[in-house]
Design a protein around this motif. Structure first.
Motif, PDB file in Angstrom:
ATOM      1  N   ALA A  41       0.839  -1.269  -0.018  1.00 44.54           N
ATOM      2  CA  ALA A  41      -0.091  -0.022  -0.224  1.00 44.54           C
ATOM      3  C   ALA A  41       1.030   1.240  -0.067  1.00 44.54           C
ATOM      4  O   ALA A  41       0.546   2.085  -0.677  1.00 44.54           O
ATOM      5  CB  ALA A  41      -0.923  -0.044   1.208  1.00 44.54           C
ATOM      6  N   GLY A  42       1.880   1.046   0.709  1.00 48.99           N
ATOM      7  CA  GLY A  42       2.919   2.537   0.834  1.00 48.99           C
ATOM      8  C   GLY A  42       3.452   2.555  -0.557  1.00 48.99           C
ATOM      9  O   GLY A  42       3.761   3.696  -1.193  1.00 48.99           O
ATOM     10  N   GLY A  43       3.914   1.405  -1.106  1.00 48.06           N
ATOM     11  CA  GLY A  43       4.513   1.704  -2.315  1.00 48.06           C
ATOM     12  C   GLY A  43       3.721   1.794  -3.455  1.00 48.06           C
ATOM     13  O   GLY A  43       4.154   2.551  -4.628  1.00 48.06           O
ATOM     14  N   LEU A  44       2.430   1.544  -3.544  1.00 48.23           N
ATOM     15  CA  LEU A  44       1.093   2.048  -4.345  1.00 48.23           C
ATOM     16  C   LEU A  44       1.251   3.463  -4.436  1.00 48.23           C
ATOM     17  O   LEU A  44       1.108   4.092  -5.617  1.00 48.23           O
ATOM     18  CB  LEU A  44      -0.007   1.310  -4.163  1.00 48.23           C
ATOM     19  N   GLY A  45       1.185   4.147  -3.325  1.00 47.63           N
ATOM     20  CA  GLY A  45       1.074   5.537  -3.267  1.00 47.63           C
ATOM     21  C   GLY A  45       2.367   6.218  -4.130  1.00 47.63           C
ATOM     22  O   GLY A  45       2.338   7.394  -4.822  1.00 47.63           O
ATOM     23  N   THR A  46       3.518   5.597  -3.790  1.00 44.94           N
ATOM     24  CA  THR A  46       4.747   6.340  -4.608  1.00 44.94           C
ATOM     25  C   THR A  46       4.818   5.852  -6.052  1.00 44.94           C
ATOM     26  O   THR A  46       5.044   6.744  -6.835  1.00 44.94           O
ATOM     27  CB  THR A  46       6.013   5.525  -3.906  1.00 44.94           C
ATOM     28  N   ALA A  47       4.238   4.654  -6.210  1.00 48.69           N
ATOM     29  CA  ALA A  47       3.944   4.459  -8.036  1.00 48.69           C
ATOM     30  C   ALA A  47       3.250   5.218  -8.546  1.00 48.69           C
ATOM     31  O   ALA A  47       3.368   5.805  -9.682  1.00 48.69           O
ATOM     32  CB  ALA A  47       3.822   2.907  -8.080  1.00 48.69           C
ATOM     33  N   ALA A 104      -0.976   6.600   9.483  1.00 52.48           N
ATOM     34  CA  ALA A 104      -2.021   6.005   8.367  1.00 52.48           C
ATOM     35  C   ALA A 104      -2.472   4.972   9.395  1.00 52.48           C
ATOM     36  O   ALA A 104      -1.974   3.894   9.773  1.00 52.48           O
ATOM     37  CB  ALA A 104      -1.266   5.456   7.262  1.00 52.48           C
ATOM     38  N   ARG A 105      -4.057   4.951   9.367  1.00 51.61           N
ATOM     39  CA  ARG A 105      -4.711   4.164  10.016  1.00 51.61           C
ATOM     40  C   ARG A 105      -4.916   2.742   9.309  1.00 51.61           C
ATOM     41  O   ARG A 105      -5.195   1.697   9.927  1.00 51.61           O
ATOM     42  CB  ARG A 105      -5.951   4.705  10.683  1.00 51.61           C
ATOM     43  N   ASP A 106      -5.135   2.888   7.965  1.00 45.39           N
ATOM     44  CA  ASP A 106      -5.444   1.508   7.075  1.00 45.39           C
ATOM     45  C   ASP A 106      -4.703   1.948   5.847  1.00 45.39           C
ATOM     46  O   ASP A 106      -3.744   2.667   5.618  1.00 45.39           O
ATOM     47  CB  ASP A 106      -6.772   1.616   6.997  1.00 45.39           C
ATOM     48  N   LEU A 107      -4.897   0.599   5.007  1.00 46.43           N
ATOM     49  CA  LEU A 107      -4.208   0.714   3.678  1.00 46.43           C
ATOM     50  C   LEU A 107      -4.514   1.928   2.612  1.00 46.43           C
ATOM     51  O   LEU A 107      -3.549   2.136   2.149  1.00 46.43           O
ATOM     52  CB  LEU A 107      -4.528  -0.707   3.153  1.00 46.43           C
ATOM     53  N   VAL A 108      -5.511   2.161   2.851  1.00 49.55           N
ATOM     54  CA  VAL A 108      -5.982   3.511   1.922  1.00 49.55           C
ATOM     55  C   VAL A 108      -5.213   4.684   2.546  1.00 49.55           C
ATOM     56  O   VAL A 108      -4.645   5.494   1.501  1.00 49.55           O
ATOM     57  CB  VAL A 108      -7.471   3.681   1.835  1.00 49.55           C
ATOM     58  N   HIS A 109      -5.226   4.801   3.729  1.00 48.86           N
ATOM     59  CA  HIS A 109      -4.553   5.962   4.262  1.00 48.86           C
ATOM     60  C   HIS A 109      -3.064   6.002   4.104  1.00 48.86           C
ATOM     61  O   HIS A 109      -2.473   6.927   3.726  1.00 48.86           O
ATOM     62  CB  HIS A 109      -4.822   6.126   5.827  1.00 48.86           C
ATOM     63  N   THR A 110      -2.525   4.691   4.263  1.00 52.79           N
ATOM     64  CA  THR A 110      -1.201   4.686   3.835  1.00 52.79           C
ATOM     65  C   THR A 110      -0.741   4.957   2.422  1.00 52.79           C
ATOM     66  O   THR A 110       0.216   5.490   2.094  1.00 52.79           O
ATOM     67  CB  THR A 110      -0.721   3.080   4.117  1.00 52.79           C
TER      68      THR A 110
END
Length: 207
Positions: A41-47, A104-110
Motif C-alpha cells: 500500500a505504501g509502495g502503491l502511493g509512490t508508484a 496511517a490508520r489503514d491501507l487506503v490512508h497509507t
C-alpha cells in the motif's frame, strides 16, 4: 515500437523506485509491523506519484511538440547526460534512510499518505522531463507514446514494491547490511545505461 517504449518505461520505473530512501524505509517498516499488503500500500502511493509526474512530463512534451521539435536534439543530449548523472549519484554508497513519518490508520490512508509524501518533491518532474527528453519523446506529436511509457513507469515502480514487500514478508527480518547500497548501484547502472544509449542515439542522428 510500443513494446520497446513500454519496456523502457518498465525499467525506468524499477530504476527510479529501487533506491531505498525514506519511503522505501517506511514500506519496509510497515511490512514488518503489519504485513505484506501494508508495505505494498505504501509502495502503491509512490508508484502513483511517479506515474503522475511522468504523465505531466509527457503531456507537457505533447502540448509543445511543434516548438520542442526544433530543439529535440539538444534536449535529448541534456536528457541523456542527466540520466548518467542520476545513475552516477546512485553508485555512491549510502546508508538506509530514516523512516518517513506517517500516521496511517489503514491501507487506503497509507497509500494516500505516501502518494502526497512522494509528490511533495516538485523536483521529481524535472527528472522525468529530462528522462523523457533522453528517450526522444520531446518531439512526439501526440500523447500515445508518452502514455505507454507512463504505464511502464507505473507498473515498473509497483513491481519493485511488490518484490520488496514480498521479500521482507517472507524473510520476516530486516534487510542485510549492504542491501541498500547494492540496490542503489544496480539502479544507477540502469540509469547510466539509458543515458549512454540516449547519447549514442542522438550522436548517430547527427552523423
Amino acid at each position: 515500437m510500443s513494446v520497446l517504449l513500454f519496456g523502457k518505461g518498465l525499467l525506468l520505473g524499477l530504476a527510479i523506485a529501487a533506491p531505498l530512501g525514506p519511503i522505501g524505509a517506511l514500506c519496509i517498516s510497515r511490512t514488518l509491523q503489519r504485513g505484506f499488503w501494508a508495505g505494498v500500500a505504501g509502495g502503491l502511493g509512490t508508484a502513483l506519484a511517479d506515474a503522475a509526474y511522468a504523465m505531466l512530463a509527457a503531456v507537457g512534451f505533447a502540448a509543445f511538440a511543434a516548438a520542442l521539435s526544433v530543439i529535440a536534439t539538444p534536449l535529448s543530449l541534456v536528457g541523456g547526460l542527466f540520466m548518467i548523472w542520476l545513475g552516477w549519484r546512485g553508485l555512491a554508497p549510502k546508508p538506509l534512510a530514516a523512516v518517513a513519518e506517517i500516521n496511517a490508520r489503514d491501507l487506503v490512508h497509507t497509500t494516500t499518505a505516501t502518494f502526497f509524501l512522494t509528490i511533495a518533491n516538485p523536483a521529481t518532474i524535472l527528472s522525468f522531463a529530462a528522462i523523457f527528453a533522453g528517450l526522444g519523446l520531446s518531439a512526439v506529436g501526440d500523447g500515445t507514446k508518452g502514455a505507454i511509457v507512463v504505464a511502464g513507469v507505473f507498473l515498473g515502480s509497483l513491481a519493485w514494491w511488490f518484490f520488496l514487500s514480498g521479500g521482507i514478508a517472507l524473510a520476516k527480518t530486516r534487510l542485510p547490511d549492504g542491501f541498500a547500497t547494492w540496490v542503489s548501484r544496480i539502479s544507477g547502472l540502469v540509469l547510466i545505461g539509458f543515458g549512454v544509449v540516449a547519447l549514442a542515439s542522438t550522436a548517430t542522428g547527427l552523423v
